[in-house]
Scaffold this motif. Structure first.
Motif, PDB file in Angstrom:
ATOM      1  N   ALA A  14       0.844  -1.190   0.000  1.00  0.00           N
ATOM      2  CA  ALA A  14       0.000   0.000   0.000  1.00  0.00           C
ATOM      3  C   ALA A  14       0.880   1.242   0.000  1.00  0.00           C
ATOM      4  O   ALA A  14       1.845   1.329   0.760  1.00  0.00           O
ATOM      5  CB  ALA A  14      -0.926   0.008   1.217  1.00  0.00           C
ATOM      6  N   LEU A  15       0.538   2.188  -0.852  1.00  0.00           N
ATOM      7  CA  LEU A  15       1.288   3.438  -0.951  1.00  0.00           C
ATOM      8  C   LEU A  15       0.514   4.529  -0.222  1.00  0.00           C
ATOM      9  O   LEU A  15      -0.638   4.821  -0.551  1.00  0.00           O
ATOM     10  CB  LEU A  15       1.471   3.810  -2.428  1.00  0.00           C
ATOM     11  N   TRP A  16       1.140   5.109   0.797  1.00  0.00           N
ATOM     12  CA  TRP A  16       0.495   6.141   1.591  1.00  0.00           C
ATOM     13  C   TRP A  16       1.377   7.383   1.662  1.00  0.00           C
ATOM     14  O   TRP A  16       2.601   7.291   1.763  1.00  0.00           O
ATOM     15  CB  TRP A  16       0.254   5.646   3.030  1.00  0.00           C
ATOM     16  N   PHE A  17       0.728   8.549   1.634  1.00  0.00           N
ATOM     17  CA  PHE A  17       1.392   9.804   1.945  1.00  0.00           C
ATOM     18  C   PHE A  17       1.083  10.139   3.403  1.00  0.00           C
ATOM     19  O   PHE A  17      -0.074  10.063   3.832  1.00  0.00           O
ATOM     20  CB  PHE A  17       0.868  10.947   1.058  1.00  0.00           C
ATOM     21  N   HIS A  18       2.106  10.504   4.170  1.00  0.00           N
ATOM     22  CA  HIS A  18       1.923  10.913   5.557  1.00  0.00           C
ATOM     23  C   HIS A  18       2.262  12.393   5.690  1.00  0.00           C
ATOM     24  O   HIS A  18       3.154  12.906   5.020  1.00  0.00           O
ATOM     25  CB  HIS A  18       2.834  10.100   6.488  1.00  0.00           C
ATOM     26  N   LYS A  19       1.541  13.037   6.589  1.00  0.00           N
ATOM     27  CA  LYS A  19       1.829  14.442   6.872  1.00  0.00           C
ATOM     28  C   LYS A  19       1.486  14.710   8.322  1.00  0.00           C
ATOM     29  O   LYS A  19       0.405  14.340   8.796  1.00  0.00           O
ATOM     30  CB  LYS A  19       1.024  15.377   5.959  1.00  0.00           C
ATOM     31  N   ASP A  20       2.414  15.347   9.025  1.00  0.00           N
ATOM     32  CA  ASP A  20       2.206  15.665  10.440  1.00  0.00           C
ATOM     33  C   ASP A  20       1.842  14.410  11.229  1.00  0.00           C
ATOM     34  O   ASP A  20       0.927  14.419  12.066  1.00  0.00           O
ATOM     35  CB  ASP A  20       1.116  16.734  10.613  1.00  0.00           C
ATOM     36  N   ASP A  21       2.561  13.311  10.957  1.00  0.00           N
ATOM     37  CA  ASP A  21       2.367  12.043  11.658  1.00  0.00           C
ATOM     38  C   ASP A  21       0.973  11.457  11.468  1.00  0.00           C
ATOM     39  O   ASP A  21       0.513  10.647  12.276  1.00  0.00           O
ATOM     40  CB  ASP A  21       2.646  12.209  13.170  1.00  0.00           C
ATOM     41  N   GLN A  22       0.301  11.853  10.419  1.00  0.00           N
ATOM     42  CA  GLN A  22      -1.009  11.295  10.113  1.00  0.00           C
ATOM     43  C   GLN A  22      -1.026  10.740   8.685  1.00  0.00           C
ATOM     44  O   GLN A  22      -0.338  11.253   7.805  1.00  0.00           O
ATOM     45  CB  GLN A  22      -2.113  12.367  10.225  1.00  0.00           C
ATOM     46  N   LYS A  23      -1.823   9.680   8.493  1.00  0.00           N
ATOM     47  CA  LYS A  23      -2.044   9.194   7.139  1.00  0.00           C
ATOM     48  C   LYS A  23      -2.829  10.246   6.379  1.00  0.00           C
ATOM     49  O   LYS A  23      -3.911  10.653   6.788  1.00  0.00           O
ATOM     50  CB  LYS A  23      -2.824   7.874   7.157  1.00  0.00           C
ATOM     51  N   PHE A  24      -2.261  10.671   5.263  1.00  0.00           N
ATOM     52  CA  PHE A  24      -2.864  11.770   4.507  1.00  0.00           C
ATOM     53  C   PHE A  24      -3.623  11.230   3.299  1.00  0.00           C
ATOM     54  O   PHE A  24      -4.844  11.382   3.189  1.00  0.00           O
ATOM     55  CB  PHE A  24      -1.752  12.744   4.092  1.00  0.00           C
ATOM     56  N   LEU A  25      -2.925  10.594   2.398  1.00  0.00           N
ATOM     57  CA  LEU A  25      -3.562  10.075   1.187  1.00  0.00           C
ATOM     58  C   LEU A  25      -3.096   8.663   0.908  1.00  0.00           C
ATOM     59  O   LEU A  25      -1.903   8.368   0.942  1.00  0.00           O
ATOM     60  CB  LEU A  25      -3.243  10.962  -0.020  1.00  0.00           C
ATOM     61  N   GLY A  26      -4.052   7.783   0.645  1.00  0.00           N
ATOM     62  CA  GLY A  26      -3.783   6.423   0.213  1.00  0.00           C
ATOM     63  C   GLY A  26      -4.763   6.052  -0.879  1.00  0.00           C
ATOM     64  O   GLY A  26      -5.577   6.870  -1.322  1.00  0.00           O
ATOM     65  N   LEU A  27      -4.698   4.810  -1.314  1.00  0.00           N
ATOM     66  CA  LEU A  27      -5.510   4.393  -2.454  1.00  0.00           C
ATOM     67  C   LEU A  27      -6.996   4.569  -2.210  1.00  0.00           C
ATOM     68  O   LEU A  27      -7.736   5.002  -3.103  1.00  0.00           O
ATOM     69  CB  LEU A  27      -5.205   2.929  -2.794  1.00  0.00           C
ATOM     70  N   ASP A  28      -7.459   4.265  -0.984  1.00  0.00           N
ATOM     71  CA  ASP A  28      -8.896   4.382  -0.718  1.00  0.00           C
ATOM     72  C   ASP A  28      -9.362   5.839  -0.770  1.00  0.00           C
ATOM     73  O   ASP A  28     -10.442   6.145  -1.286  1.00  0.00           O
ATOM     74  CB  ASP A  28      -9.238   3.763   0.634  1.00  0.00           C
ATOM     75  N   ARG A  29      -8.529   6.755  -0.281  1.00  0.00           N
ATOM     76  CA  ARG A  29      -8.911   8.169  -0.290  1.00  0.00           C
ATOM     77  C   ARG A  29      -8.782   8.767  -1.691  1.00  0.00           C
ATOM     78  O   ARG A  29      -9.568   9.633  -2.077  1.00  0.00           O
ATOM     79  CB  ARG A  29      -8.068   8.939   0.731  1.00  0.00           C
ATOM     80  N   ILE A  30      -7.789   8.300  -2.437  1.00  0.00           N
ATOM     81  CA  ILE A  30      -7.673   8.735  -3.822  1.00  0.00           C
ATOM     82  C   ILE A  30      -8.899   8.273  -4.607  1.00  0.00           C
ATOM     83  O   ILE A  30      -9.431   9.010  -5.450  1.00  0.00           O
ATOM     84  CB  ILE A  30      -6.380   8.179  -4.461  1.00  0.00           C
ATOM     85  N   LYS A  31      -9.344   7.050  -4.332  1.00  0.00           N
ATOM     86  CA  LYS A  31     -10.536   6.534  -5.004  1.00  0.00           C
ATOM     87  C   LYS A  31     -11.751   7.402  -4.687  1.00  0.00           C
ATOM     88  O   LYS A  31     -12.581   7.690  -5.567  1.00  0.00           O
ATOM     89  CB  LYS A  31     -10.801   5.085  -4.570  1.00  0.00           C
ATOM     90  N   LEU A  32     -11.864   7.827  -3.442  1.00  0.00           N
ATOM     91  CA  LEU A  32     -12.962   8.718  -3.071  1.00  0.00           C
ATOM     92  C   LEU A  32     -12.874  10.030  -3.837  1.00  0.00           C
ATOM     93  O   LEU A  32     -13.884  10.519  -4.371  1.00  0.00           O
ATOM     94  CB  LEU A  32     -12.941   8.983  -1.561  1.00  0.00           C
ATOM     95  N   LEU A  33     -11.676  10.604  -3.919  1.00  0.00           N
ATOM     96  CA  LEU A  33     -11.503  11.865  -4.640  1.00  0.00           C
ATOM     97  C   LEU A  33     -11.851  11.697  -6.121  1.00  0.00           C
ATOM     98  O   LEU A  33     -12.519  12.554  -6.720  1.00  0.00           O
ATOM     99  CB  LEU A  33     -10.066  12.365  -4.484  1.00  0.00           C
ATOM    100  N   GLU A  34     -11.391  10.606  -6.722  1.00  0.00           N
ATOM    101  CA  GLU A  34     -11.693  10.355  -8.135  1.00  0.00           C
ATOM    102  C   GLU A  34     -13.195  10.227  -8.356  1.00  0.00           C
ATOM    103  O   GLU A  34     -13.738  10.741  -9.356  1.00  0.00           O
ATOM    104  CB  GLU A  34     -10.999   9.076  -8.604  1.00  0.00           C
ATOM    105  N   THR A  35     -13.879   9.560  -7.428  1.00  0.00           N
ATOM    106  CA  THR A  35     -15.321   9.357  -7.574  1.00  0.00           C
ATOM    107  C   THR A  35     -16.078  10.659  -7.368  1.00  0.00           C
ATOM    108  O   THR A  35     -17.081  10.924  -8.048  1.00  0.00           O
ATOM    109  CB  THR A  35     -15.805   8.285  -6.574  1.00  0.00           C
ATOM    110  N   ILE A  36     -15.615  11.488  -6.436  1.00  0.00           N
ATOM    111  CA  ILE A  36     -16.228  12.812  -6.266  1.00  0.00           C
ATOM    112  C   ILE A  36     -16.101  13.612  -7.551  1.00  0.00           C
ATOM    113  O   ILE A  36     -17.052  14.249  -8.008  1.00  0.00           O
ATOM    114  CB  ILE A  36     -15.565  13.565  -5.091  1.00  0.00           C
ATOM    115  N   ASP A  37     -14.923  13.570  -8.160  1.00  0.00           N
ATOM    116  CA  ASP A  37     -14.694  14.308  -9.398  1.00  0.00           C
ATOM    117  C   ASP A  37     -15.572  13.780 -10.530  1.00  0.00           C
ATOM    118  O   ASP A  37     -16.065  14.541 -11.364  1.00  0.00           O
ATOM    119  CB  ASP A  37     -13.218  14.205  -9.790  1.00  0.00           C
TER     120      ASP A  37
END
Length: 270
Positions: A14-37
């Protein structure tokens, strides 16, 4: 893939972006963004990806809060009465994630190629992932099965060539589908293992006698734990009385033999 065809080990990550010690973006959230778009609505996007409307909004707010610029924006008015869409920055982030995901996939495929014989790796992973209470779990190849009226004698050849004999019921042989040339695990409780010294010429009833070097001795008030390396990378653990350990004068680096009955061996298969 057609049924009945077994594939080797495949790597997945799994490929994840972290920011400020938090999970920021991963495949599931990217999928949500793509579906919103694609759908222009958080309500529809949440339903499409299988999460609640509230959860979708919480994720969008968290993503926007962590991002340098908003990735999602609400659109009001217009022919459709408004909705939700990705900002130009959000579209670019989704695009960049897709590029990284593709490179990540190629990286894993390259590692798969370097693994070579994945079948043997799979067997290793299965062995080390087993959870049993017995201290001794040894892997081997079945080299002989001799059936009697009730029980069968099964001989395993361990790594390094040492033979190990187990006596189990004929029903167990059938239930486990044991066959010569197949693989099996020998499981022996440490309390079933006896320890001695200079037993090479001794006549004893125990079928299994494996000698080697003492690699660990832990003395307790009542019991002593002894580990003996018997060759081929195999180590057998025994728990004996403290008095027996003292009498045998067992020391790390010294010679010792482990003994256990064939009836004390439990066989298992993957």
């Amino acid at each position: 893939m057609s049924q009945g065809v077994k594939r080797g080990i495949e790597l997945e990550g799994a490929l994840w972006f972290h920011k400020d010690d938090q999970k920021f973006l991963g495949l599931d959230r990217i999928k949500l963004l793509e579906t919103i778009d694609e759908l222009g609505s958080i309500t529809k996007a949440a339903k499409a990806v299988g999460i609640s409307y509230k959860n979708a909004w919480d994720l969008v707010n968290m993503i926007n809060n962590l991002a340098e610029k908003p990735l999602v924006e609400r659109v009001t008015g217009g022919r459709g009465g408004g909705g939700t869409t990705l900002t130009p920055y959000g579209k670019e982030v989704v695009k960049q994630y897709g590029v990284l995901q593709e490179e990540h996939r190629k990286f894993l495929e390259n590692l798969e190629g370097r693994l070579g014989d994945t079948a043997s790796l799979y067997q290793l992973l299965r062995r080390i992932s087993m959870k049993v209470s017995a201290r001794n779990v040894l892997s081997g190849t079945i080299t002989r099965i001799t059936r009697g009226p009730v029980n069968a004698e099964v001989t395993l050849t361990l790594t390094g060539g040492a033979p190990l004999v187990a006596v189990i019921t004929n029903g167990a042989v059938d239930n486990l589908a044991l066959r010569e040339g197949g693989s099996a695990y020998a499981i022996i409780k440490a309390s079933s293992v006896m320890v001695g010294t200079d037993l090479h010429d001794a006549k004893i009833s125990a079928r299994n006698v494996m000698c080697g070097t003492v690699v660990k001795v832990i003395e307790g008030a009542v019991s002593t734990e002894v580990d003996v390396e018997v060759g081929g990378g195999n180590t057998i653990s025994a728990v004996i009385t403290h008095e027996s350990g003292t009498t045998l004068a067992l020391k790390v680096g010294g010679h010792a033999c482990t003994l256990f009955k064939a009836s004390s061996v439990i066989l298992g298969v993957s």
